[in-house]
Design a protein around this motif. Structure first.
Motif, PDB file in Angstrom:
ATOM      1  N   SER A  32       0.863  -1.171   0.000  1.00 44.56           N
ATOM      2  CA  SER A  32       0.000   0.000   0.000  1.00 44.56           C
ATOM      3  C   SER A  32       0.903   1.225   0.000  1.00 44.56           C
ATOM      4  N   LEU A  33       0.872   1.989  -1.093  1.00 49.16           N
ATOM      5  CA  LEU A  33       1.778   3.120  -1.244  1.00 49.16           C
ATOM      6  C   LEU A  33       0.987   4.425  -1.202  1.00 49.16           C
ATOM      7  N   ASP A  34       1.405   5.351  -0.354  1.00 51.69           N
ATOM      8  CA  ASP A  34       0.793   6.659  -0.254  1.00 51.69           C
ATOM      9  C   ASP A  34       1.725   7.667  -0.904  1.00 51.69           C
ATOM     10  N   VAL A  35       1.296   8.274  -2.003  1.00 51.58           N
ATOM     11  CA  VAL A  35       2.130   9.192  -2.767  1.00 51.58           C
ATOM     12  C   VAL A  35       2.574  10.374  -1.914  1.00 51.58           C
ATOM     13  N   LEU A  36       1.733  10.866  -1.042  1.00 53.33           N
ATOM     14  CA  LEU A  36       2.071  12.026  -0.232  1.00 53.33           C
ATOM     15  C   LEU A  36       3.174  11.736   0.785  1.00 53.33           C
ATOM     16  N   LYS A  37       3.370  10.462   1.125  1.00 54.79           N
ATOM     17  CA  LYS A  37       4.415  10.096   2.084  1.00 54.79           C
ATOM     18  C   LYS A  37       5.728   9.708   1.409  1.00 54.79           C
ATOM     19  N   MET A  38       5.740   9.647   0.077  1.00 54.36           N
ATOM     20  CA  MET A  38       6.958   9.268  -0.641  1.00 54.36           C
ATOM     21  C   MET A  38       7.900  10.455  -0.739  1.00 54.36           C
ATOM     22  N   SER A  39       9.173  10.192  -0.530  1.00 55.15           N
ATOM     23  CA  SER A  39      10.175  11.235  -0.759  1.00 55.15           C
ATOM     24  C   SER A  39      11.317  10.609  -1.550  1.00 55.15           C
ATOM     25  N   PRO A  40      11.584  11.142  -2.730  1.00 53.58           N
ATOM     26  CA  PRO A  40      12.622  10.559  -3.572  1.00 53.58           C
ATOM     27  C   PRO A  40      14.007  10.728  -2.964  1.00 53.58           C
ATOM     28  N   LEU A  41      14.871   9.779  -3.226  1.00 52.68           N
ATOM     29  CA  LEU A  41      16.235   9.819  -2.705  1.00 52.68           C
ATOM     30  C   LEU A  41      17.199  10.369  -3.751  1.00 52.68           C
ATOM     31  N   GLY A  42      18.267  10.979  -3.289  1.00 54.99           N
ATOM     32  CA  GLY A  42      19.334  11.444  -4.167  1.00 54.99           C
ATOM     33  C   GLY A  42      18.873  12.492  -5.154  1.00 54.99           C
ATOM     34  N   ASP A  43      19.161  12.231  -6.434  1.00 55.45           N
ATOM     35  CA  ASP A  43      18.855  13.208  -7.475  1.00 55.45           C
ATOM     36  C   ASP A  43      17.552  12.879  -8.209  1.00 55.45           C
ATOM     37  N   ARG A  44      16.623  12.241  -7.532  1.00 56.79           N
ATOM     38  CA  ARG A  44      15.336  11.865  -8.141  1.00 56.79           C
ATOM     39  C   ARG A  44      14.253  12.882  -7.831  1.00 56.79           C
ATOM     40  N   VAL A  45      13.284  12.970  -8.741  1.00 52.05           N
ATOM     41  CA  VAL A  45      12.127  13.848  -8.582  1.00 52.05           C
ATOM     42  C   VAL A  45      10.884  12.981  -8.742  1.00 52.05           C
ATOM     43  N   LEU A  46       9.920  13.112  -7.844  1.00 54.46           N
ATOM     44  CA  LEU A  46       8.672  12.361  -7.927  1.00 54.46           C
ATOM     45  C   LEU A  46       7.679  13.169  -8.748  1.00 54.46           C
ATOM     46  N   VAL A  47       7.194  12.580  -9.847  1.00 57.68           N
ATOM     47  CA  VAL A  47       6.316  13.286 -10.781  1.00 57.68           C
ATOM     48  C   VAL A  47       5.019  12.511 -10.940  1.00 57.68           C
ATOM     49  N   LYS A  48       3.900  13.225 -10.906  1.00 55.57           N
ATOM     50  CA  LYS A  48       2.575  12.639 -11.114  1.00 55.57           C
ATOM     51  C   LYS A  48       2.072  13.073 -12.484  1.00 55.57           C
ATOM     52  N   PRO A  49       1.603  12.138 -13.312  1.00 55.68           N
ATOM     53  CA  PRO A  49       1.129  12.502 -14.645  1.00 55.68           C
ATOM     54  C   PRO A  49      -0.175  13.297 -14.577  1.00 55.68           C
ATOM     55  N   PRO A  50      -0.475  14.049 -15.640  1.00 58.61           N
ATOM     56  CA  PRO A  50      -1.753  14.761 -15.669  1.00 58.61           C
ATOM     57  C   PRO A  50      -2.908  13.764 -15.726  1.00 58.61           C
ATOM     58  N   PRO A  51      -4.120  14.197 -15.364  1.00 56.84           N
ATOM     59  CA  PRO A  51      -5.251  13.273 -15.391  1.00 56.84           C
ATOM     60  C   PRO A  51      -5.506  12.733 -16.802  1.00 56.84           C
ATOM     61  N   VAL A  83       5.735  16.300  -7.518  1.00 55.38           N
ATOM     62  CA  VAL A  83       5.127  16.085  -6.201  1.00 55.38           C
ATOM     63  C   VAL A  83       6.145  16.392  -5.115  1.00 55.38           C
ATOM     64  N   SER A  84       7.368  15.873  -5.260  1.00 56.82           N
ATOM     65  CA  SER A  84       8.437  16.163  -4.305  1.00 56.82           C
ATOM     66  C   SER A  84       9.790  16.008  -4.986  1.00 56.82           C
ATOM     67  N   VAL A  85      10.811  16.589  -4.361  1.00 59.93           N
ATOM     68  CA  VAL A  85      12.152  16.657  -4.945  1.00 59.93           C
ATOM     69  C   VAL A  85      13.159  16.056  -3.969  1.00 59.93           C
ATOM     70  N   GLY A  86      14.096  15.257  -4.479  1.00 59.98           N
ATOM     71  CA  GLY A  86      15.154  14.675  -3.656  1.00 59.98           C
ATOM     72  C   GLY A  86      16.134  15.727  -3.172  1.00 59.98           C
ATOM     73  N   GLU A  87      16.900  15.382  -2.140  1.00 56.55           N
ATOM     74  CA  GLU A  87      17.818  16.330  -1.510  1.00 56.55           C
ATOM     75  C   GLU A  87      18.983  16.748  -2.404  1.00 56.55           C
ATOM     76  N   GLU A  88      19.394  15.918  -3.351  1.00 60.56           N
ATOM     77  CA  GLU A  88      20.553  16.216  -4.180  1.00 60.56           C
ATOM     78  C   GLU A  88      20.212  16.825  -5.538  1.00 60.56           C
ATOM     79  N   VAL A  89      18.950  17.178  -5.758  1.00 59.06           N
ATOM     80  CA  VAL A  89      18.533  17.762  -7.033  1.00 59.06           C
ATOM     81  C   VAL A  89      19.034  19.194  -7.105  1.00 59.06           C
ATOM     82  N   GLU A  90      19.768  19.503  -8.176  1.00 59.63           N
ATOM     83  CA  GLU A  90      20.338  20.833  -8.349  1.00 59.63           C
ATOM     84  C   GLU A  90      19.493  21.713  -9.259  1.00 59.63           C
TER      85      GLU A  90
END
Length: 129
Positions: A32-51, A83-90
């Motif tokens: 069971s995955l909750d998108v709002l609780k996800m935080s990407p690691l490193g240089d990753r960005v969490l992206v949600k597609p348009p409807p 949705v959210s951005v990893g800590e190493e994203v420049e």
């Protein structure tokens, strides 16, 4: 330990692969995955597609891949909202920005809220907003 190794040696590789695939399917089905609780690691960005688009501007009902707005830009280039951005994203992207990224530079995950993509920083081509 030796008995387990002997059993493994007697089991054909195809049977081992099938049992491993079956166990992976079971894990995914119960996750069971909750998108709002996800935080990407490193240089990753969490992206949600348009409807998903169900109807065209002219009123034509779209089915299958025709209604998939994620591939609206092209087959190899996708868009979505950060949705959210990893800590190493420049890059200068923040939650709420719309970005364009390459299809093969992302890892797609299906959740109860829909699909999301973990996109590597180098795969983000442009900020659209």
């Amino acid at each position: 330990m030796q008995a387990m190794q002997a059993m493994r040696a007697m089991t054909p590789p195809s049977a081992r692969l099938a049992s491993n695939a079956q166990s992976r399917r079971n894990v995914r089905a119960h996750a069971s995955l909750d998108v709002l609780k996800m935080s990407p690691l490193g240089d990753r960005v969490l992206v949600k597609p348009p409807p998903r688009v169900e109807k065209s501007a002219g009123g034509v009902i779209l089915t299958g891949a025709a209604g998939d707005s994620m591939a609206a830009v092209g087959e190899q280039i996708l868009t979505g909202t950060v949705v959210s951005v990893g800590e190493e994203v420049e890059l200068e992207v923040a939650a709420g920005d719309t970005v364009m990224f390459t299809k093969y530079g992302s890892s797609d995950i299906e959740t109860e809220e829909g699909s999301v993509s973990f996109v590597a920083q180098k795969s983000i081509l442009a900020k659209l907003s």
